[in-house]
Scaffold this motif. Structure first.
Motif, short mmCIF file in Angstrom:
data_model
loop_
_atom_site.label_atom_id
_atom_site.label_comp_id
_atom_site.label_asym_id
_atom_site.label_seq_id
_atom_site.Cartn_x
_atom_site.Cartn_y
_atom_site.Cartn_z
N ARG A 149 -8.31 29.76 65.46
CA ARG A 149 -8.88 29.00 66.62
C ARG A 149 -10.05 28.16 66.06
NH1 ARG A 149 -6.24 29.30 71.53
NH2 ARG A 149 -7.41 27.43 71.96
N VAL A 169 -13.40 30.09 72.38
CA VAL A 169 -12.15 30.97 72.09
C VAL A 169 -12.24 31.88 71.03
CG1 VAL A 169 -9.68 31.02 71.58
CG2 VAL A 169 -10.63 29.01 72.97
N VAL A 181 -4.86 34.70 74.86
CA VAL A 181 -6.13 34.20 74.49
C VAL A 181 -5.90 33.37 73.02
CG1 VAL A 181 -8.34 35.06 73.35
CG2 VAL A 181 -7.32 36.31 75.20
N VAL A 182 -5.30 34.09 72.10
CA VAL A 182 -5.04 33.24 70.76
C VAL A 182 -4.06 32.07 71.08
CG1 VAL A 182 -4.28 33.46 68.50
CG2 VAL A 182 -5.33 35.10 69.73
N SER A 217 -3.38 30.06 73.90
CA SER A 217 -3.52 29.18 75.10
C SER A 217 -4.18 27.77 74.23
CB SER A 217 -4.30 29.70 76.15
OG SER A 217 -3.70 30.71 76.89
N LYS A 218 -3.57 26.79 74.67
CA LYS A 218 -4.54 25.60 74.40
C LYS A 218 -5.84 25.42 75.07
CE LYS A 218 -0.34 23.29 72.79
NZ LYS A 218 0.78 22.15 73.09
N ASN A 219 -5.79 25.74 76.23
CA ASN A 219 -6.90 25.37 77.37
C ASN A 219 -8.08 26.65 77.33
OD1 ASN A 219 -8.62 25.01 79.33
ND2 ASN A 219 -7.26 23.58 80.30
N PRO A 220 -9.16 26.45 77.00
CA PRO A 220 -10.00 27.59 76.70
C PRO A 220 -10.09 28.48 78.16
CG PRO A 220 -11.05 25.63 76.38
CD PRO A 220 -9.81 25.42 76.45
N LEU A 246 -12.03 40.55 71.84
CA LEU A 246 -10.55 41.21 71.66
C LEU A 246 -10.92 42.22 70.53
CD1 LEU A 246 -7.73 38.74 71.53
CD2 LEU A 246 -8.21 40.75 73.29
N MET A 253 -13.86 34.77 72.20
CA MET A 253 -13.02 35.59 72.95
C MET A 253 -12.27 36.52 71.83
SD MET A 253 -11.69 33.07 75.70
CE MET A 253 -12.91 31.59 76.38
N CYS A 254 -11.92 35.79 71.07
CA CYS A 254 -11.34 36.62 69.89
C CYS A 254 -12.21 37.86 69.40
CB CYS A 254 -10.67 35.85 68.67
SG CYS A 254 -9.54 34.70 69.21
N SER A 286 -7.54 31.02 77.95
CA SER A 286 -7.65 32.02 77.24
C SER A 286 -8.71 32.70 77.86
CB SER A 286 -8.53 31.29 76.04
OG SER A 286 -7.72 30.50 75.20
N ALA A 287 -9.55 32.37 78.65
CA ALA A 287 -10.49 33.35 79.42
C ALA A 287 -9.67 34.21 80.52
CB ALA A 287 -11.75 32.52 79.99
N THR A 299 -6.41 41.45 79.18
CA THR A 299 -6.42 42.51 78.21
C THR A 299 -7.46 43.43 78.45
OG1 THR A 299 -5.94 40.78 76.53
CG2 THR A 299 -7.12 42.75 75.77
N ILE A 358 -4.45 40.88 66.16
CA ILE A 358 -4.40 39.43 66.73
C ILE A 358 -5.87 38.85 66.95
CG2 ILE A 358 -3.83 38.69 69.43
CD1 ILE A 358 -1.72 40.87 69.44
N LEU A 404 -4.06 44.85 68.75
CA LEU A 404 -5.23 44.02 69.37
C LEU A 404 -6.15 43.44 68.13
CD1 LEU A 404 -5.85 46.10 72.66
CD2 LEU A 404 -4.94 43.64 72.48
N LEU A 420 -7.85 36.77 78.76
CA LEU A 420 -8.83 38.03 78.17
C LEU A 420 -9.03 39.07 79.32
CD1 LEU A 420 -10.78 38.85 75.84
CD2 LEU A 420 -12.55 37.46 76.84
N ALA A 441 -3.81 39.50 74.92
CA ALA A 441 -4.36 39.16 73.50
C ALA A 441 -3.77 37.72 73.04
CB ALA A 441 -4.28 40.14 72.65
N LEU A 442 -2.32 37.78 73.10
CA LEU A 442 -1.77 36.74 72.73
C LEU A 442 -2.04 35.52 73.51
CD1 LEU A 442 1.84 38.53 71.87
CD2 LEU A 442 0.31 37.40 70.18
N CYS A 456 -2.03 44.37 77.69
CA CYS A 456 -3.09 44.04 76.72
C CYS A 456 -2.47 43.07 75.71
CB CYS A 456 -3.42 45.33 75.90
SG CYS A 456 -4.43 46.46 76.62
N LEU A 457 -1.39 43.48 74.97
CA LEU A 457 -0.93 42.48 73.94
C LEU A 457 -0.60 41.18 74.57
CD1 LEU A 457 1.48 45.03 72.49
CD2 LEU A 457 -0.60 44.02 71.44
#
Lengths: 674, 105, 206
Positions: free
Chosen positions: B30, B35, C20-21, C23-26, B42, B38-39, C29-30, C36, B22, B19, C33, C17-18, C13-14
């Motif tokens: 990003r 975003v 979040v990273v 996604s093109k649109n925020p 994480l 958000m990372c 991503s949210a 996760t 990532i 986690l 999140l 997480a992926l 979770c994974l």
């Protein structure tokens, strides 16, 4: 309370005067500022007398003591205190510094009348007095150096007091720059003392001098001698003193005749144990530099036309006598001559100031003459000073000069011969000055129309015209017509008012100094040791370092008679030339220009010297600056390179953090596994 | 080996590393500041998971107590960070993290 | 049972997480999140951290993610981001290398200890003791040993609130400070009008 505890008052009063004048000088104005400064000096003189009396009460061996005010510079293991070193020598110095100083302050009140910067003048004078007293009273070399630099700075301020005149401003600079050379020597001596003895307090230097190696003592003595040469205007650094006459006349009297210029002699006397330890060539060197300077300056004084320049070169010459005395180990005669010289040379300078004042700022002696009927008090006192410096018994100069010549005779007859020739020249040029200024015919004329004084307005116009006619012919007879001065004959000097006697503030100091110059010799009468008051007084300071001469009384009397005859001969020659006009005066241009020494320095500094400076400057620019700038450029270039790292992109920075974290992780992992 | 032994606490740690990695990679890749935040969340979560895991492994409540502080700090960080983002975005609605390079002197 | 829970939660979770990273649109991503955070909460429960699981859901999923979404909507920046290129040369490759290393190195370290990382015990209280609930244990620790740190976090929060207010406050001069901001004709904001009026008057004097 013991009288001796008053010693701090001696420098504190002039300092207080200085501070008060800094704060309120303009408010006090004229003449309040002058009276305040004079009162402070008088108070300082009173304190000195009190200390003197207190010292007299003590037995001889207890007459040296120190008073520490506070710790000045604690540097590692070295403690440099701020304190006073009171002994017969410093008190003797203080007595004549404050005494003559008070008289000159008083004189200045009259002399500086009407000057726009009246209070500033007294501010400087008081600061000078403070510095000079610190120089004399300081209990270590550094404190003396503080005073040394202080008097140098004040000398600079006061020489260029009328700084709007470029010539006077540059005279001040010349004095300052020349003195730097001597100051360099003084500083090196301080460092050498600190390195060799671990202390610069006089107490420890003087008692520890015996433990110095000969070479170290020679280095210290030589460096102090260089310092003394600069401050006391000896050859080859004398050049600043004649130019220093650009300052107001009381300054010339106080700083450039009576006190500051003698500080070199004081310094060498103070460190006499070190000179005693130094190699044997040091003392003859001092003696010959002094004797050479005395003769050299005396020859120049013979041809000067400026009333103050004659006295300036005379001062250089008399200082040469003092160095001659120090060089032959005759410290007591050196101090003796210092004191009598302070009396009569201050008197002569103040007298010349009175003449200049009375002649409305005229300094050229060829335009004076017959002034004794206009300013009788000035003339009478000036004549006393003349007889004193010429060495006519029983005036003070005779005794002190005779002492020096006696010791010189005992050491080396060649030195005595040089001193004797100098004495002859001294008597001659001083007589020339007196005859040109106060006797003979008037070589000026008064234009009453421009005058606003009622009594002078009564002067008959016809008289002025005849005076002008005689002036023309007499001047022709007096001056050699084939020199460059010829144009001066067309330009008849016209005074807008009759020469007048000076106010009482100026004549009173003259009279007082004349009295001192007359009887000053009494402090050290020759022949019987019962009358050697000064020698007894200074004995705790000098001990066995004072030279002891073994000369028969008959020889002593003979030498004294020769000296007196020489003085009278000089006066007689001058009388023959300048009063009876039996011969045309011989005043070669080369002497008038001071053996072209100044010009030689100028052309050397302008030619090869300048090339040397240019080379040094090029070296400085390319090599020294190159190194410094190179370091700067290196830092700037590497900084410019590193600046690329700061891209401004936040993610780049984050990448840096991530990389660092990875490296740390790898490091810990390696620690665990390997 | 891993499956046979049942759930080992170290599995949680491996998951937390994943986690965290990532999140870190996302932060670096990003460009949208939101975003990126958000990372960061994480990564913080990966760390809290580690704390809780160690708390269990060592049977010590202290690990869980620390997580409370992490939460508080995360909350404060989000508040300030979002405040900054709002201030930037209001003036330049299409700003990315790279555009902040304009602030460089 | 725990094995099953672990793998499901870990997968969530994974995936989150992926998401979040990648996604093109925020907004996506949210929302990822949230997944996760929820997975982590489940893992907390699986490890007897019930209180923290609740806090995780309430504060993170409930408050923080909502705050994110609120800001996204407020600013209207929910546009898709072009992820195919990175304007910073080498940034992406370096980031992936760093990410792999950050994953691999701790795992390797864990492996060297025989999958059994240990540490010193602080002896603040037991987790497994069912007589003392974890809420009570945490509370006891926070208000005894960590009381000073706790007070400081209160100051931190207060500072954060003040800072956020100061940062987000609309400065009346804001428009002047942005040189290349085009004047918005649609704006009805009095401040903006005044600012543009200022700008024109300045141009006039210049």
């Amino acid at each position: 309370m013991e009288l001796l505890d008053l010693v701090w008052l001696i420098p504190a009063l002039p300092l207080a005067g200085f501070l008060l004048l800094v704060l309120g000088g303009r408010l006090l104005g004229e003449p309040g500022a002058g009276w305040l400064a004079t009162a402070m000096m008088a108070g300082s003189f009173g304190a000195t007398v009190a200390v003197f009396v207190g010292l007299l009460d003590r037995p001889e061996e207890e007459r040296v003591f120190g008073q520490t005010l506070f710790e000045w510079m604690p540097i590692g293991g070295w403690d440099i205190d701020f304190g006073f070193y009171v002994d017969p020598l410093s008190v003797a110095m203080c007595l004549f510094i404050t005494g003559v100083g008070t008289l000159i302050h008083l004189y200045s009140v009259g002399y500086m009348h009407g000057d726009a910067d009246f209070s500033k003048f007294f501010l400087y004078l008081n600061l000078f007095a403070f510095s000079m007293l610190m120089l004399v009273l300081g209990d270590n070399l550094l404190l003396t150096f503080l005073g040394w630099e202080g008097v140098g700075a004040c000398s600079y301020f006061l020489i260029s007091f009328w700084f709007t005149d470029p010539e006077k401003a540059s005279a001040g600079k010349k004095a300052f720059v020349t003195n730097r050379i001597g100051d360099w020597g003084f500083m090196v001596a301080i460092f050498a003392c600190l390195a060799a003895l671990g202390s610069i307090s006089y107490d420890e230097i003087l008692s520890g001098a015996g433990s110095l190696s000969g070479t170290t003592a020679t280095l210290i003595a030589a460096c102090l001698f260089v310092g003394a040469i600069g401050k006391s205007a000896q050859f080859p650094l004398y050049v600043w003193l004649p130019d220093a006459m650009a300052g107001p006349t009381p300054v010339s009297a106080l700083i450039h005749a009576a006190t500051m210029v003698t500080s070199g002699v004081y310094l060498l006397t103070r460190v006499n144990p070190i000179i005693a330890e130094a190699d044997t060539w040091i003392q003859p060197t001092i003696a010959w530099v002094g004797a050479g300077t005395a003769l050299f300056a005396a020859t120049i004084a013979v041809s000067q036309k400026d009333i103050k320049k004659v006295l300036a070169y005379s001062t250089v010459s008399q200082l040469g006598y003092m160095f001659l005395a120090v060089g032959v180990g005759a410290y007591v005669p050196a101090v003796f001559h210092m004191i009598t010289h302070a009396f009569f040379k201050a008197l002569l300078f103040l007298g010349s100031g009175s003449v200049i004042h009375g002649m409305h700022e005229e300094q050229d002696m060829t335009r004076m003459g017959g002034l004794r009927k206009y300013m009788p008090i000035t003339a009478a006192t000036f004549i006393v000073g003349w007889l004193a410096i010429a060495g006519v018994p029983p005036f003070s100069g005779f005794f002190s000069k005779d002492e020096i010549l006696l010791y010189a005779w005992a050491e080396n007859p060649a030195l005595w011969a040089v001193g004797l020739v100098t004495a002859l020249l001294t008597a001659f040029y001083m007589s020339r000055q007196v005859f040109l200024v106060f006797f003979g015919e008037e070589r000026f004329t008064v234009d009453a129309d421009h005058d606003d004084h009622a009594e002078v307005a009564a002067v008959d116009e016809g008289d002025a015209d005849t005076a002008l006619d005689t002036e023309g012919s007499e001047a022709e007879a007096l001056e050699h017509p084939d020199t460059a001065d010829a144009p001066q004959h067309d330009d008849v000097h016209v005074l807008h008012a009759e020469p007048h006697e000076s106010p009482w503030t100026m004549t009173l100091p003259l009279v007082a100094l004349a009295g001192l110059a007359m009887v000053g010799g009494a402090i050290q009468l020759p022949f019987t040791s019962d009358l050697h008051f000064l020698e007894d007084w200074l004995h705790p300071v000098l001990g066995d370092n004072e030279a002891h001469i073994d000369v028969a009384t008959g020889t002593k009397v003979g030498l004294a008679v020769v000296a007196a005859l020489i003085a009278l001969t000089g006066i007689a020659i001058a009388w023959a030339i300048y009063v009876r006009k039996l011969r045309r005066p011989v005043e070669p241009a080369i002497l008038e220009e001071g053996w072209r020494y100044d010009r030689a320095i100028t052309s050397f500094m302008g030619g090869p010297g300048r090339a040397g400076f240019e080379a040094a400057s090029t070296f400085d620019r390319t090599v020294v600056d190159g190194a410094v700038n190179g370091v700067g450029a290196l830092v700037r270039r590497s900084g410019g390179g590193l600046r690329g790292l700061q891209s401004g992109f936040v993610r780049n920075y984050a990448l840096g953090i991530a990389g660092g974290a990875v490296l740390l992780l790898a490091y810990f992992l390696a620690q665990v596994t390997l | 080996m891993l499956l046979a032994a049942g759930v080992e606490p170290s599995w949680y740690l491996v998951l937390a590393s994943a986690l965290f990695a990532i999140g870190a990679t996302g932060l670096l890749v990003r460009r949208n500041p939101l975003v990126m935040f958000m990372c960061v969340e994480l990564m913080l979560n990966a760390v809290t998971l580690t704390f809780v895991t160690f708390s269990r492994m060592l049977d010590d409540i202290g690990g869980q107590a620390v997580v409370v502080f992490v939460l508080v700090v995360a909350a404060a960080e989000v508040v300030v960070g979002l405040g900054i983002i709002v201030a930037i975005m209001r003036r330049r609605p299409d700003a990315t993290a790279d555009d902040l390079a304009l602030l460089k002197g | 049972m725990e094995t099953f829970v672990f793998f499901v939660a870990a997968a969530i979770c994974l995936a989150g997480a992926l998401g979040v990273v990648l996604s093109k649109n925020p907004v996506h991503s949210a929302l990822s999140l949230v997944g996760t955070l929820f997975g982590v909460a489940v893992l907390f429960v699986a490890q007897n951290a019930n209180f923290l699981a609740a806090v995780q859901v309430i504060i993170y999923a409930g408050a923080i993610v909502v705050l994110f979404l609120f800001v996204i909507m407020l600013l209207g920046v929910d546009r898709a981001e072009n992820l195919s290129v990175d304007p910073l040369v080498g940034q992406r490759a370096a980031a992936i290398v760093a990410g792999v290393a950050i994953f691999a190195l701790p795992v390797a370290a864990l492996a060297t200890t025989g999958w059994d990382a240990t540490g010193a015990i602080a002896n603040l209280g037991s987790v497994s003791d069912s007589a003392v609930p974890d809420v009570e244990g945490i509370g006891r620790v926070l208000f005894t040993r960590y009381i000073f740190a706790l007070e400081i976090t209160s100051i931190l929060l207060a500072i954060a609130v003040v800072g956020a207010v100061m940062l987000a406050k609309k400065s009346p001069k804001a428009a002047d400070m942005i040189v290349d901001l085009p004047a918005r004709p649609t704006s009805t904001d009095a401040d903006a009008d005044a600012a543009s009026a200022d700008a024109t008057s300045e141009e006039g004097t210049a």
